[in-house]
Design an enzyme around this catalytic site. Structure first.
Site, PDB file in Angstrom:
ATOM      1  N   ASP A  44     -18.148  25.435 -49.113  1.00 26.56           N
ATOM      2  CA  ASP A  44     -17.140  24.400 -48.844  1.00 26.56           C
ATOM      3  C   ASP A  44     -15.676  24.658 -48.604  1.00 26.56           C
ATOM      4  O   ASP A  44     -14.815  23.891 -48.320  1.00 26.56           O
ATOM      5  CB  ASP A  44     -17.403  23.350 -49.961  1.00 26.56           C
ATOM      6  CG  ASP A  44     -16.800  23.630 -51.460  1.00 26.56           C
ATOM      7  OD1 ASP A  44     -16.461  25.105 -51.638  1.00 26.56           O
ATOM      8  OD2 ASP A  44     -16.721  23.186 -52.287  1.00 26.56           O
ATOM      9  N   SER A  45     -15.294  26.030 -48.599  1.00 22.80           N
ATOM     10  CA  SER A  45     -14.075  26.480 -48.097  1.00 22.80           C
ATOM     11  C   SER A  45     -14.191  26.050 -46.575  1.00 22.80           C
ATOM     12  O   SER A  45     -12.969  26.165 -46.037  1.00 22.80           O
ATOM     13  CB  SER A  45     -13.988  27.831 -48.241  1.00 22.80           C
ATOM     14  OG  SER A  45     -15.178  28.710 -47.714  1.00 22.80           O
ATOM     15  N   ASP A  83     -23.484  25.829 -50.181  1.00 18.06           N
ATOM     16  CA  ASP A  83     -22.223  25.535 -50.980  1.00 18.06           C
ATOM     17  C   ASP A  83     -22.612  23.885 -51.339  1.00 18.06           C
ATOM     18  O   ASP A  83     -22.479  23.066 -50.293  1.00 18.06           O
ATOM     19  CB  ASP A  83     -20.956  25.892 -50.730  1.00 18.06           C
ATOM     20  CG  ASP A  83     -20.138  26.087 -52.007  1.00 18.06           C
ATOM     21  OD1 ASP A  83     -20.628  25.723 -53.023  1.00 18.06           O
ATOM     22  OD2 ASP A  83     -18.890  26.443 -51.779  1.00 18.06           O
ATOM     23  N   GLU A 115     -20.817  24.937 -58.329  1.00 23.06           N
ATOM     24  CA  GLU A 115     -19.662  25.113 -59.042  1.00 23.06           C
ATOM     25  C   GLU A 115     -19.792  24.422 -60.385  1.00 23.06           C
ATOM     26  O   GLU A 115     -20.528  23.510 -60.781  1.00 23.06           O
ATOM     27  CB  GLU A 115     -18.323  24.573 -58.625  1.00 23.06           C
ATOM     28  CG  GLU A 115     -18.024  25.331 -57.364  1.00 23.06           C
ATOM     29  CD  GLU A 115     -16.666  24.941 -56.785  1.00 23.06           C
ATOM     30  OE1 GLU A 115     -15.918  24.079 -57.681  1.00 23.06           O
ATOM     31  OE2 GLU A 115     -16.378  25.320 -55.656  1.00 23.06           O
ATOM     32  N   GLU A 180     -15.081  33.894 -59.997  1.00 23.78           N
ATOM     33  CA  GLU A 180     -13.761  33.671 -58.978  1.00 23.78           C
ATOM     34  C   GLU A 180     -12.579  33.840 -59.886  1.00 23.78           C
ATOM     35  O   GLU A 180     -12.226  32.997 -60.828  1.00 23.78           O
ATOM     36  CB  GLU A 180     -13.724  32.520 -58.324  1.00 23.78           C
ATOM     37  CG  GLU A 180     -12.632  32.309 -57.264  1.00 23.78           C
ATOM     38  CD  GLU A 180     -12.868  31.224 -56.176  1.00 23.78           C
ATOM     39  OE1 GLU A 180     -13.936  30.799 -55.939  1.00 23.78           O
ATOM     40  OE2 GLU A 180     -12.027  31.145 -55.467  1.00 23.78           O
TER      41      GLU A 180
END
Ligand code: KIV
Length: 277
Positions: A44-45, A83, A115, A180
């Site tokens: 989703d970056s 994502d 996430e 991360e």
């Protein structure tokens, strides 16, 4: 051999590093697949590096389905991880399962990434046949809760919390977990204590593999490069130079040349539809 979820476990067992990059479109996906990556993450970056937002929060299900299906079409045979965007899995288990399933059913993904730490959701997805990659540490969808894009797990208390989250995701059945922006020693302890393959981004070399944002790797960005990212090429600078040269040639009447121009039929025969340099 095409990658499957089993590949992650096998590579971890054999201590072979796993190389993953992000992609958001068919052509980039074809390129990274041809280069031989183990898997492609449709992150989703995309909301930041593709659509120009400040955070990943604006990414929607429809946008992520579009990016994921583009990647799956461009890189047939690649292992594609989609994502799950903000609020696609936080509002109830049934909606989360339905949304996750859409990535496999409609977009051609092989797994989803989620996430944070929701063991019950991971169990539900895995039970439904949807492989899950977890993601702990700096989870960008929580950027406002963290007070910015900040490394996590730097104190003993927060390190213990992140470690617990990774253990819970592992127990729930994740085949891989993204770590991360975590201290290297914490990433090492997590890597040694979970069955899932750990995929680092800003978490040092002990992880079982690495994931990089393709725009950072290719130098296809204008500004800030995160400390953990390495630029292997300068696509933005190359593109800038090429477009400047094009503008100069158009203004000088040097482009198009005769080789790019269409002759009347009979003089030089029918022109080709497209001429590549
Ligand atoms: O969205 C993304 O690209 C990611 C990676 C940076 C792990 O989550």
């Amino acid at each position: 051999m095409p990658t499957t979820t089993r590949t992650f476990a096998e590579k971890k067992r054999r201590a072979e590093k796993i190389a993953i990059v992000t992609a958001y479109d068919a052509l980039t996906a074809a390129m990274v697949h041809a280069a031989g990556v183990d898997a492609i993450l449709v992150g989703d970056s995309a909301a930041m590096v593709f659509a120009g937002h400040e955070t990943t929060l604006p990414a929607t299900m429809e946008q992520m389905l579009y990016h994921t299906s583009s990647v799956a079409r461009g890189a047939r045979g690649a292992f594609v991880i989609a994502d799950m965007p903000f609020l696609s899995f936080q509002c109830g288990l049934d909606d989360a399962v339905r949304n996750a399933g859409r990535f496999l059913k409609e977009a051609g993904a092989h797994a989803v990434k989620i996430e944070g730490c929701d063991g019950a959701l991971v169990q539900r997805l895995v039970a439904a046949g949807i492989p899950v990659m977890g993601h702990v540490g700096l989870t960008p969808q929580s950027v406002h809760a963290f007070g910015g894009f900040r490394a996590q797990g730097k104190t003993p208390e927060t390190a213990a919390r992140v470690h617990q989250q990774a253990l819970a995701l592992d127990a729930a059945g994740c085949f891989a977990i993204v770590l991360e922006c975590l201290p290297t020693d914490l990433a090492e302890r997590i890597t040694q204590s979970v069955r899932a393959a750990t995929i680092g981004i800003g978490a040092g070399v002990p992880c079982d593999g690495q994931v990089s944002v393709i725009n950072d790797l290719l130098g296809l960005s204008t500004g800030y490069l995160p400390k953990h990212a390495k630029r292997y090429a300068r696509f933005y600078d190359e593109g800038l130079g090429a477009v400047r040269q094009y503008i100069d040639e158009v203004r000088a009447g040097a482009f198009p040349g005769v080789e790019h121009s269409i002759e009347a039929a009979g003089e030089a025969g029918a022109p080709p539809a497209r001429v590549n340099p």
